[in-house]
Design an enzyme around this catalytic site. Structure first.
Site, short mmCIF file in Angstrom:
data_model
loop_
_atom_site.label_atom_id
_atom_site.label_comp_id
_atom_site.label_asym_id
_atom_site.label_seq_id
_atom_site.Cartn_x
_atom_site.Cartn_y
_atom_site.Cartn_z
N LYS A 49 0.85 -1.20 0.00
CA LYS A 49 0.00 0.00 0.00
C LYS A 49 0.88 1.25 0.00
O LYS A 49 1.91 1.28 0.69
CB LYS A 49 -0.90 -0.04 1.24
CG LYS A 49 -1.95 1.07 1.31
CD LYS A 49 -2.88 0.85 2.50
CE LYS A 49 -3.93 1.92 2.63
NZ LYS A 49 -4.85 1.68 3.76
N SER A 79 -9.69 1.95 2.83
CA SER A 79 -8.82 2.68 1.95
C SER A 79 -7.82 1.80 1.19
O SER A 79 -7.25 2.25 0.20
CB SER A 79 -8.05 3.73 2.75
OG SER A 79 -7.23 3.11 3.71
N SER A 84 -9.95 -0.53 6.96
CA SER A 84 -9.37 -0.37 5.62
C SER A 84 -8.73 -1.61 5.02
O SER A 84 -8.41 -1.61 3.83
CB SER A 84 -8.33 0.74 5.63
OG SER A 84 -8.98 1.95 5.37
N1 GLN Z 1 -13.07 4.34 6.43
C1 GLN Z 1 -12.46 4.75 7.65
C2 GLN Z 1 -12.03 6.19 7.54
O1 GLN Z 1 -12.30 6.79 6.58
C3 GLN Z 1 -11.30 3.86 7.98
C4 GLN Z 1 -10.15 4.05 7.08
C5 GLN Z 1 -8.98 3.17 7.43
O2 GLN Z 1 -9.11 2.16 8.09
N2 GLN Z 1 -7.81 3.63 7.05
O3 GLN Z 1 -11.43 6.74 8.41
#
Ligand code: GLN
Length: 485
Positions: free
Chosen positions: A73, A148, A172
Protein backbone atom coordinates in the site's frame (compact mmCIF):
# COMPACT_ATOMS: atom_id res chain seq x y z
CA UNK A 1 -1.56 -20.20 -2.29
CA UNK A 2 1.81 -19.07 -0.90
CA UNK A 3 2.84 -22.57 0.19
CA UNK A 4 1.80 -23.93 -3.19
CA UNK A 5 3.92 -21.37 -5.01
CA UNK A 6 6.80 -21.92 -2.62
CA UNK A 7 6.71 -25.61 -3.45
CA UNK A 8 6.72 -24.86 -7.17
CA UNK A 9 9.72 -22.59 -6.73
CA UNK A 10 11.61 -25.15 -4.67
CA UNK A 11 10.86 -27.92 -7.16
CA UNK A 12 12.01 -25.62 -9.98
CA UNK A 13 8.66 -25.97 -11.69
CA UNK A 14 8.79 -22.23 -12.11
CA UNK A 15 11.46 -19.64 -11.32
CA UNK A 16 10.85 -16.49 -9.35
CA UNK A 17 11.75 -14.42 -12.40
CA UNK A 18 9.14 -16.27 -14.47
CA UNK A 19 6.55 -15.85 -11.74
CA UNK A 20 7.34 -12.15 -11.40
CA UNK A 21 7.19 -11.64 -15.15
CA UNK A 22 3.84 -13.38 -15.27
CA UNK A 23 2.42 -10.98 -12.69
CA UNK A 24 3.99 -7.96 -14.41
CA UNK A 25 2.35 -9.06 -17.66
CA UNK A 26 -1.04 -9.29 -15.94
CA UNK A 27 -0.54 -5.82 -14.51
CA UNK A 28 0.32 -4.53 -17.96
CA UNK A 29 -2.85 -6.08 -19.33
CA UNK A 30 -5.35 -5.32 -16.58
CA UNK A 31 -4.20 -2.31 -14.64
CA UNK A 32 -5.20 0.25 -17.27
CA UNK A 33 -8.77 -0.56 -16.24
CA UNK A 34 -8.42 -1.61 -12.60
CA UNK A 35 -5.87 1.02 -11.54
CA UNK A 36 -4.65 -0.88 -8.50
CA UNK A 37 -1.11 0.50 -8.71
CA UNK A 38 0.17 4.05 -8.33
CA UNK A 39 3.82 3.11 -8.85
CA UNK A 40 5.40 -0.03 -10.28
CA UNK A 41 8.76 -1.23 -8.98
CA UNK A 42 9.56 -3.57 -11.84
CA UNK A 43 13.35 -3.32 -11.57
CA UNK A 44 13.41 -3.88 -7.82
CA UNK A 45 11.04 -6.83 -8.28
CA UNK A 46 13.07 -8.53 -10.99
CA UNK A 47 16.35 -7.97 -9.19
CA UNK A 48 14.92 -9.57 -6.06
CA UNK A 49 13.49 -12.46 -8.10
CA UNK A 50 16.91 -13.14 -9.62
CA UNK A 51 18.47 -13.20 -6.17
CA UNK A 52 15.96 -15.78 -4.99
CA UNK A 53 16.47 -17.94 -8.07
CA UNK A 54 20.21 -17.94 -7.40
CA UNK A 55 19.69 -18.96 -3.79
CA UNK A 56 17.41 -21.81 -4.84
CA UNK A 57 19.89 -22.92 -7.49
CA UNK A 58 22.60 -23.06 -4.86
CA UNK A 59 20.34 -25.19 -2.72
CA UNK A 60 20.04 -22.55 0.01
CA UNK A 61 17.07 -22.45 2.34
CA UNK A 62 14.65 -19.68 1.43
CA UNK A 63 11.71 -18.27 3.36
CA UNK A 64 8.13 -19.27 2.51
CA UNK A 65 7.49 -15.81 1.11
CA UNK A 66 10.73 -15.67 -0.87
CA UNK A 67 10.41 -14.96 -4.56
CA UNK A 68 6.65 -14.53 -4.40
CA UNK A 69 5.29 -11.25 -5.84
CA UNK A 70 3.28 -8.97 -3.59
CA UNK A 71 2.00 -5.39 -3.53
CA UNK A 72 2.51 -2.68 -0.92
CA UNK A 73 0.00 0.00 0.00
CA UNK A 74 1.34 3.41 -0.95
CA UNK A 75 1.35 4.79 2.58
CA UNK A 76 4.25 2.52 3.57
CA UNK A 77 7.84 3.55 2.92
CA UNK A 78 10.05 1.62 0.49
CA UNK A 79 13.41 3.32 0.35
CA UNK A 80 14.16 5.20 -2.86
CA UNK A 81 10.62 4.81 -4.24
CA UNK A 82 7.90 7.45 -4.49
CA UNK A 83 5.36 7.30 -1.66
CA UNK A 84 2.22 9.41 -2.02
CA UNK A 85 -0.29 8.15 0.55
CA UNK A 86 -2.75 8.85 -2.26
CA UNK A 87 -2.23 12.58 -1.81
CA UNK A 88 -1.12 15.26 -4.24
CA UNK A 89 0.76 16.87 -1.38
CA UNK A 90 3.25 13.97 -1.55
CA UNK A 91 3.37 13.70 -5.32
CA UNK A 92 6.98 12.80 -6.16
CA UNK A 93 8.04 12.48 -2.54
CA UNK A 94 10.70 9.77 -2.36
CA UNK A 95 10.83 7.53 0.72
CA UNK A 96 14.12 8.16 2.53
CA UNK A 97 14.14 4.84 4.40
CA UNK A 98 12.40 1.46 4.63
CA UNK A 99 9.46 0.90 6.94
CA UNK A 100 10.19 -1.81 9.51
CA UNK A 101 7.80 -4.19 7.80
CA UNK A 102 9.56 -3.54 4.47
CA UNK A 103 12.91 -4.44 6.05
CA UNK A 104 11.25 -7.61 7.31
CA UNK A 105 9.83 -8.41 3.88
CA UNK A 106 13.23 -7.82 2.33
CA UNK A 107 14.76 -10.19 4.86
CA UNK A 108 12.23 -12.75 3.63
CA UNK A 109 13.28 -12.07 0.01
CA UNK A 110 9.79 -10.97 -0.95
CA UNK A 111 9.31 -9.60 -4.46
CA UNK A 112 7.59 -6.20 -4.29
CA UNK A 113 5.78 -5.40 -7.54
CA UNK A 114 4.67 -1.90 -6.70
CA UNK A 115 2.76 0.56 -4.54
CA UNK A 116 -1.03 0.43 -4.50
CA UNK A 117 -3.73 3.07 -4.62
CA UNK A 118 -5.62 4.23 -1.53
CA UNK A 119 -7.95 6.92 -0.29
CA UNK A 120 -5.90 10.00 0.47
CA UNK A 121 -3.98 9.40 3.70
CA UNK A 122 -6.13 6.28 4.13
CA UNK A 123 -9.26 8.31 4.87
CA UNK A 124 -12.17 6.71 3.12
CA UNK A 125 -13.92 3.46 2.28
CA UNK A 126 -13.92 3.36 -1.52
CA UNK A 127 -10.64 4.81 -2.96
CA UNK A 128 -12.78 7.60 -4.39
CA UNK A 129 -10.79 9.96 -2.16
CA UNK A 130 -7.48 9.12 -3.83
CA UNK A 131 -5.79 12.18 -5.33
CA UNK A 132 -4.95 10.01 -8.35
CA UNK A 133 -8.37 8.59 -9.27
CA UNK A 134 -10.32 5.56 -8.04
CA UNK A 135 -9.47 1.86 -8.27
CA UNK A 136 -12.15 -0.40 -9.77
CA UNK A 137 -13.58 -3.55 -8.23
CA UNK A 138 -12.41 -6.49 -10.38
CA UNK A 139 -15.80 -8.22 -9.89
CA UNK A 140 -17.70 -5.26 -11.35
CA UNK A 141 -15.88 -2.22 -12.58
CA UNK A 142 -18.86 0.04 -11.86
CA UNK A 143 -18.34 -0.68 -8.19
CA UNK A 144 -15.76 0.38 -5.62
CA UNK A 145 -13.14 -2.08 -4.36
CA UNK A 146 -13.60 -0.69 -0.84
CA UNK A 147 -11.08 1.42 0.96
CA UNK A 148 -8.82 2.68 1.95
CA UNK A 149 -6.65 -0.31 0.90
CA UNK A 150 -8.72 -0.65 -2.30
CA UNK A 151 -5.65 -0.82 -4.55
CA UNK A 152 -4.15 -3.65 -2.51
CA UNK A 153 -7.43 -5.61 -2.58
CA UNK A 154 -8.02 -5.07 -6.30
CA UNK A 155 -4.42 -6.07 -7.08
CA UNK A 156 -4.86 -9.46 -5.38
CA UNK A 157 -8.40 -10.03 -6.67
CA UNK A 158 -7.35 -9.37 -10.27
CA UNK A 159 -4.25 -11.54 -9.96
CA UNK A 160 -1.95 -8.55 -10.24
CA UNK A 161 -0.24 -9.73 -7.02
CA UNK A 162 -0.28 -12.95 -5.00
CA UNK A 163 -0.94 -11.06 -1.79
CA UNK A 164 -0.75 -7.48 -0.53
CA UNK A 165 0.00 -5.33 2.46
CA UNK A 166 -2.64 -2.89 3.66
CA UNK A 167 -3.21 -0.68 6.66
CA UNK A 168 -6.32 -0.62 8.81
CA UNK A 169 -7.41 2.30 10.98
CA UNK A 170 -11.15 1.64 10.99
CA UNK A 171 -11.62 -1.21 8.54
CA UNK A 172 -9.37 -0.37 5.62
CA UNK A 173 -8.08 -3.92 5.20
CA UNK A 174 -11.21 -5.86 6.12
CA UNK A 175 -13.80 -3.88 4.18
CA UNK A 176 -11.92 -4.06 0.84
CA UNK A 177 -11.19 -7.74 1.53
CA UNK A 178 -14.92 -8.30 1.94
CA UNK A 179 -15.74 -6.35 -1.26
CA UNK A 180 -13.11 -8.23 -3.30
CA UNK A 181 -13.56 -11.79 -1.99
CA UNK A 182 -10.31 -11.97 0.02
CA UNK A 183 -9.05 -12.67 3.52
CA UNK A 184 -8.16 -9.41 5.29
CA UNK A 185 -6.36 -9.48 8.62
CA UNK A 186 -5.95 -6.54 10.98
CA UNK A 187 -3.61 -7.73 13.72
CA UNK A 188 -3.80 -6.67 17.37
CA UNK A 189 -2.66 -3.08 17.97
CA UNK A 190 1.00 -3.51 18.88
CA UNK A 191 1.55 -6.75 16.97
CA UNK A 192 3.09 -5.13 13.86
CA UNK A 193 5.42 -2.14 13.85
CA UNK A 194 3.98 1.04 12.36
CA UNK A 195 7.41 2.59 11.80
CA UNK A 196 7.45 3.84 8.22
CA UNK A 197 3.68 3.80 7.87
CA UNK A 198 2.50 7.34 7.15
CA UNK A 199 0.53 8.03 10.31
CA UNK A 200 -3.18 8.67 10.03
CA UNK A 201 -4.74 8.09 13.45
CA UNK A 202 -1.93 6.68 15.53
CA UNK A 203 -3.94 5.01 18.27
CA UNK A 204 -5.90 2.98 15.69
CA UNK A 205 -3.43 2.39 12.82
CA UNK A 206 -2.22 -1.14 12.23
CA UNK A 207 -0.56 -2.85 9.25
CA UNK A 208 -1.90 -6.17 7.98
CA UNK A 209 -2.47 -8.33 4.93
CA UNK A 210 -4.88 -9.04 2.09
CA UNK A 211 -4.49 -12.64 0.99
CA UNK A 212 -6.23 -15.48 -0.80
CA UNK A 213 -6.44 -17.71 2.25
CA UNK A 214 -6.27 -17.75 6.04
CA UNK A 215 -3.05 -19.73 5.84
CA UNK A 216 -1.49 -17.01 3.68
CA UNK A 217 -2.57 -14.42 6.27
CA UNK A 218 -0.76 -16.48 8.91
CA UNK A 219 2.39 -16.72 6.82
CA UNK A 220 2.51 -12.95 6.27
CA UNK A 221 1.79 -12.23 9.93
CA UNK A 222 4.65 -14.49 11.04
CA UNK A 223 6.96 -12.51 8.76
CA UNK A 224 5.91 -8.97 9.69
CA UNK A 225 5.08 -9.09 13.41
CA UNK A 226 7.28 -8.55 16.42
CA UNK A 227 8.90 -6.03 18.70
CA UNK A 228 10.48 -3.00 17.08
CA UNK A 229 12.57 -0.43 18.95
CA UNK A 230 11.21 2.20 16.61
CA UNK A 231 7.57 1.65 17.57
CA UNK A 232 7.02 1.74 21.33
CA UNK A 233 3.59 0.10 21.05
CA UNK A 234 5.05 -3.18 19.79
CA UNK A 235 5.52 -6.13 22.11
CA UNK A 236 8.10 -8.89 22.17
CA UNK A 237 6.03 -11.81 23.32
CA UNK A 238 3.74 -14.38 21.73
CA UNK A 239 5.63 -14.46 18.44
CA UNK A 240 4.57 -17.62 16.71
CA UNK A 241 4.33 -19.31 13.38
CA UNK A 242 0.74 -18.34 12.78
CA UNK A 243 0.35 -20.52 9.69
CA UNK A 244 1.00 -23.73 11.59
CA UNK A 245 -1.57 -26.10 13.08
CA UNK A 246 -4.52 -24.24 11.61
CA UNK A 247 -6.48 -27.51 11.62
CA UNK A 248 -6.25 -27.74 15.39
CA UNK A 249 -9.58 -26.92 17.00
CA UNK A 250 -9.75 -25.69 20.54
CA UNK A 251 -12.10 -27.70 22.76
CA UNK A 252 -15.35 -26.09 23.91
CA UNK A 253 -15.03 -23.31 21.42
CA UNK A 254 -17.51 -20.49 21.95
CA UNK A 255 -18.36 -17.77 19.46
CA UNK A 256 -20.42 -14.71 20.33
CA UNK A 257 -22.99 -12.95 18.19
CA UNK A 258 -23.62 -9.33 19.10
CA UNK A 259 -27.16 -8.56 20.18
CA UNK A 260 -26.81 -4.84 19.48
CA UNK A 261 -25.88 -5.45 15.84
CA UNK A 262 -29.09 -7.28 14.99
CA UNK A 263 -30.93 -4.10 14.09
CA UNK A 264 -28.13 -3.07 11.70
CA UNK A 265 -28.42 -6.16 9.55
CA UNK A 266 -29.96 -6.08 6.10
CA UNK A 267 -32.18 -9.11 5.32
CA UNK A 268 -29.42 -10.61 3.13
CA UNK A 269 -26.75 -10.13 5.75
CA UNK A 270 -29.10 -11.46 8.44
CA UNK A 271 -29.54 -14.61 6.35
CA UNK A 272 -25.79 -14.93 5.87
CA UNK A 273 -25.16 -14.63 9.59
CA UNK A 274 -27.75 -17.32 10.37
CA UNK A 275 -26.12 -19.59 7.80
CA UNK A 276 -22.67 -19.09 9.38
CA UNK A 277 -23.96 -19.56 12.93
CA UNK A 278 -25.71 -22.80 11.93
CA UNK A 279 -22.55 -24.07 10.30
CA UNK A 280 -20.53 -23.51 13.46
CA UNK A 281 -23.16 -25.18 15.62
CA UNK A 282 -22.95 -28.21 13.36
CA UNK A 283 -19.20 -28.16 13.88
CA UNK A 284 -19.80 -28.43 17.62
CA UNK A 285 -19.06 -24.78 18.36
CA UNK A 286 -21.31 -23.07 20.87
CA UNK A 287 -22.90 -19.88 19.57
CA UNK A 288 -23.82 -17.40 22.31
CA UNK A 289 -25.60 -14.09 22.12
CA UNK A 290 -23.42 -11.47 23.80
CA UNK A 291 -24.07 -7.88 24.77
CA UNK A 292 -21.81 -4.95 23.97
CA UNK A 293 -23.93 -2.16 25.48
CA UNK A 294 -21.71 0.68 24.32
CA UNK A 295 -20.87 -0.56 20.85
CA UNK A 296 -23.50 1.67 19.27
CA UNK A 297 -21.29 4.67 20.08
CA UNK A 298 -18.33 3.29 18.11
CA UNK A 299 -18.84 5.35 15.00
CA UNK A 300 -19.28 8.55 17.02
CA UNK A 301 -16.18 7.81 19.09
CA UNK A 302 -14.12 7.04 16.00
CA UNK A 303 -15.18 10.18 14.16
CA UNK A 304 -14.05 12.34 17.07
CA UNK A 305 -10.76 10.64 17.91
CA UNK A 306 -9.72 9.81 14.33
CA UNK A 307 -9.99 13.40 13.02
CA UNK A 308 -8.31 14.68 16.20
CA UNK A 309 -5.30 12.44 15.71
CA UNK A 310 -5.27 12.92 11.94
CA UNK A 311 -5.34 16.71 12.22
CA UNK A 312 -2.32 16.55 14.47
CA UNK A 313 -0.43 13.96 12.35
CA UNK A 314 -1.07 15.81 9.11
CA UNK A 315 0.16 19.15 10.43
CA UNK A 316 3.63 18.14 9.24
CA UNK A 317 2.58 18.43 5.59
CA UNK A 318 2.97 22.15 5.31
CA UNK A 319 5.12 22.62 2.24
CA UNK A 320 8.37 22.85 4.17
CA UNK A 321 9.61 19.39 5.06
CA UNK A 322 7.85 17.03 2.66
CA UNK A 323 6.81 16.86 -0.97
CA UNK A 324 4.86 19.66 -2.54
CA UNK A 325 5.51 23.33 -1.83
CA UNK A 326 3.23 25.99 -3.25
CA UNK A 327 4.81 29.31 -2.54
CA UNK A 328 4.30 31.09 -5.75
CA UNK A 329 1.88 31.86 -8.45
CA UNK A 330 3.52 30.98 -11.75
CA UNK A 331 6.69 30.85 -9.72
CA UNK A 332 6.78 34.47 -8.71
CA UNK A 333 7.71 33.69 -5.17
CA UNK A 334 8.36 37.37 -4.82
CA UNK A 335 5.48 39.76 -4.99
CA UNK A 336 5.80 42.95 -7.01
CA UNK A 337 7.37 44.71 -4.08
CA UNK A 338 10.07 42.06 -4.06
CA UNK A 339 8.93 40.70 -0.71
CA UNK A 340 8.77 36.91 -0.53
CA UNK A 341 5.51 35.26 0.25
CA UNK A 342 5.09 34.79 3.98
CA UNK A 343 5.59 31.42 5.63
CA UNK A 344 1.94 31.35 6.58
CA UNK A 345 0.88 31.91 2.98
CA UNK A 346 3.14 29.05 1.91
CA UNK A 347 1.51 26.74 4.46
CA UNK A 348 -1.97 27.78 3.47
CA UNK A 349 -1.48 27.58 -0.28
CA UNK A 350 0.32 24.23 -0.10
CA UNK A 351 -2.41 22.69 2.01
CA UNK A 352 -5.22 24.34 0.04
CA UNK A 353 -3.86 22.94 -3.21
CA UNK A 354 -2.27 19.71 -2.02
CA UNK A 355 -5.01 18.20 0.16
CA UNK A 356 -8.38 16.82 -0.94
CA UNK A 357 -11.87 17.53 0.40
CA UNK A 358 -12.23 14.60 2.80
CA UNK A 359 -8.81 15.19 4.35
CA UNK A 360 -9.60 18.88 4.82
CA UNK A 361 -12.93 17.96 6.38
CA UNK A 362 -11.20 15.67 8.91
CA UNK A 363 -8.51 18.27 9.68
CA UNK A 364 -11.19 20.88 10.36
CA UNK A 365 -13.22 18.51 12.51
CA UNK A 366 -10.15 17.37 14.42
CA UNK A 367 -8.81 20.87 14.98
CA UNK A 368 -12.23 21.79 16.36
CA UNK A 369 -12.47 18.82 18.72
CA UNK A 370 -8.97 19.50 20.05
CA UNK A 371 -9.42 23.22 20.54
CA UNK A 372 -9.68 24.82 23.98
CA UNK A 373 -13.20 24.59 25.31
CA UNK A 374 -14.25 21.75 23.01
CA UNK A 375 -11.46 19.37 23.99
CA UNK A 376 -13.23 18.35 27.21
CA UNK A 377 -16.64 18.20 25.62
CA UNK A 378 -15.65 16.05 22.64
CA UNK A 379 -12.18 14.55 22.71
CA UNK A 380 -11.99 13.60 26.39
CA UNK A 381 -15.60 12.42 26.36
CA UNK A 382 -14.91 10.19 23.34
CA UNK A 383 -11.88 8.71 25.08
CA UNK A 384 -14.04 7.87 28.10
CA UNK A 385 -16.58 6.10 25.91
CA UNK A 386 -13.70 4.29 24.22
CA UNK A 387 -12.76 2.87 27.62
CA UNK A 388 -16.37 1.77 28.18
CA UNK A 389 -16.41 -0.05 24.84
CA UNK A 390 -13.14 -1.73 25.76
CA UNK A 391 -14.67 -2.90 29.04
CA UNK A 392 -17.61 -4.34 27.09
CA UNK A 393 -15.14 -6.40 25.07
CA UNK A 394 -13.24 -7.53 28.16
CA UNK A 395 -16.52 -8.79 29.62
CA UNK A 396 -17.54 -10.47 26.38
CA UNK A 397 -14.22 -12.26 26.04
CA UNK A 398 -14.73 -13.85 29.44
CA UNK A 399 -17.59 -15.76 27.87
CA UNK A 400 -16.47 -16.37 24.27
CA UNK A 401 -13.30 -17.06 22.28
CA UNK A 402 -14.25 -14.89 19.33
CA UNK A 403 -17.02 -12.62 18.12
CA UNK A 404 -18.75 -13.06 14.78
CA UNK A 405 -20.18 -10.14 12.77
CA UNK A 406 -20.68 -9.25 9.14
CA UNK A 407 -17.69 -7.31 7.79
CA UNK A 408 -19.80 -4.75 5.98
CA UNK A 409 -23.51 -3.89 5.91
CA UNK A 410 -23.69 -4.48 2.12
CA UNK A 411 -21.56 -5.80 -0.74
CA UNK A 412 -19.52 -3.29 -2.80
CA UNK A 413 -21.49 -0.17 -3.71
CA UNK A 414 -21.36 1.77 -6.96
CA UNK A 415 -19.08 4.70 -7.65
CA UNK A 416 -20.77 7.91 -6.57
CA UNK A 417 -23.37 6.10 -4.49
CA UNK A 418 -21.99 7.33 -1.17
CA UNK A 419 -19.35 9.87 -2.10
CA UNK A 420 -21.73 12.83 -1.91
CA UNK A 421 -22.72 12.04 1.64
CA UNK A 422 -19.83 11.56 4.09
CA UNK A 423 -22.08 10.12 6.79
CA UNK A 424 -23.34 7.41 4.45
CA UNK A 425 -19.73 6.57 3.65
CA UNK A 426 -18.79 6.45 7.34
CA UNK A 427 -21.58 3.93 7.96
CA UNK A 428 -19.80 1.44 5.68
CA UNK A 429 -17.39 0.88 8.59
CA UNK A 430 -19.96 0.26 11.29
CA UNK A 431 -18.84 -3.35 11.95
CA UNK A 432 -15.11 -2.87 11.45
CA UNK A 433 -14.33 0.29 13.41
CA UNK A 434 -14.80 -1.25 16.86
CA UNK A 435 -11.78 -3.58 16.54
CA UNK A 436 -9.58 -0.51 16.08
CA UNK A 437 -11.21 1.34 18.97
CA UNK A 438 -10.41 -1.48 21.37
CA UNK A 439 -7.28 -2.80 19.62
CA UNK A 440 -8.31 -6.45 19.16
CA UNK A 441 -7.32 -8.49 16.08
CA UNK A 442 -9.99 -9.03 13.44
CA UNK A 443 -10.18 -10.94 10.20
CA UNK A 444 -12.60 -10.81 7.29
CA UNK A 445 -13.12 -14.09 5.47
CA UNK A 446 -15.13 -14.61 2.25
CA UNK A 447 -18.67 -15.83 2.81
CA UNK A 448 -19.96 -16.42 -0.69
CA UNK A 449 -21.79 -13.91 -2.83
CA UNK A 450 -24.90 -11.80 -2.60
CA UNK A 451 -26.97 -10.75 -5.59
CA UNK A 452 -27.17 -7.02 -6.01
CA UNK A 453 -28.69 -5.38 -9.11
CA UNK A 454 -28.51 -8.75 -10.82
CA UNK A 455 -24.83 -9.07 -10.11
CA UNK A 456 -23.23 -11.59 -7.78
CA UNK A 457 -20.84 -9.71 -5.50
CA UNK A 458 -18.61 -11.19 -2.78
CA UNK A 459 -19.22 -10.49 0.90
CA UNK A 460 -17.20 -11.30 3.97
CA UNK A 461 -17.84 -12.19 7.56
CA UNK A 462 -15.68 -10.93 10.35
CA UNK A 463 -14.22 -12.64 13.41
CA UNK A 464 -12.85 -10.58 16.26
CA UNK A 465 -10.40 -12.25 18.62
CA UNK A 466 -8.91 -11.61 22.03
CA UNK A 467 -5.94 -9.26 22.29
CA UNK A 468 -2.85 -10.99 20.84
CA UNK A 469 -4.80 -14.17 20.17
CA UNK A 470 -4.35 -14.20 16.39
CA UNK A 471 -3.46 -17.86 16.74
CA UNK A 472 -6.97 -18.92 17.73
CA UNK A 473 -8.58 -16.25 15.61
CA UNK A 474 -7.00 -17.69 12.46
CA UNK A 475 -7.91 -21.23 13.49
CA UNK A 476 -11.55 -20.21 13.85
CA UNK A 477 -11.49 -18.36 10.52
CA UNK A 478 -9.98 -21.47 8.99
CA UNK A 479 -12.89 -23.65 10.15
CA UNK A 480 -15.24 -21.41 8.18
CA UNK A 481 -12.94 -21.10 5.19
CA UNK A 482 -12.74 -24.88 4.83
CA UNK A 483 -16.51 -25.00 4.61
CA UNK A 484 -16.63 -22.39 1.88
CA UNK A 485 -14.25 -24.30 -0.38
N1 GLN B 1 -13.07 4.34 6.43
C1 GLN B 1 -12.46 4.75 7.65
C2 GLN B 1 -12.03 6.19 7.54
O1 GLN B 1 -12.30 6.79 6.58
C3 GLN B 1 -11.30 3.86 7.98
C4 GLN B 1 -10.15 4.05 7.08
C5 GLN B 1 -8.98 3.17 7.43
O2 GLN B 1 -9.11 2.16 8.09
N2 GLN B 1 -7.81 3.63 7.05
O3 GLN B 1 -11.43 6.74 8.41
Amino acid sequence: MIKKLHKKLMEREISSVELTEKYLATIEKKDKDIFAYLTLTKDIALEQAKKVDKKIEKGEEVALLAGIPCALKDNILLEGVRVTAGSKILDNYIAPYDATIVSKLKKNDVVILGKTNLDEFAMGSSTENSGYGPTKNPYDQNRVPGGSSGGSAAAVASEEAVWAIGSDTGGSIRQPASFCGLVGLKPTYGRVSRYGLIAMASSFDQIGSLTQSVEDAGIVLSAISGKDKKDATTVDFFDKKFEENLEEKKKNLKIGIVKEYEKNLSPEMGKKMTEVAKFFEKEGVEILEIELPNVEYSLAVYYIIQPSEASSNLARFDGIKYGLRVNDEADSSFSESGIPKTLLETYLDTRRYGLGREVKRRIMLGTYTLSAGYYDAYYIQAQKVRTLIKTDFENAFEKVDAILTPTTPTPAFKFGEKSQNPLEMYLADIFTITANIVGVPAVSVPAGKIKIDNKEMPVGIQFLGKWFDEENLLKIAHIWEKNKN
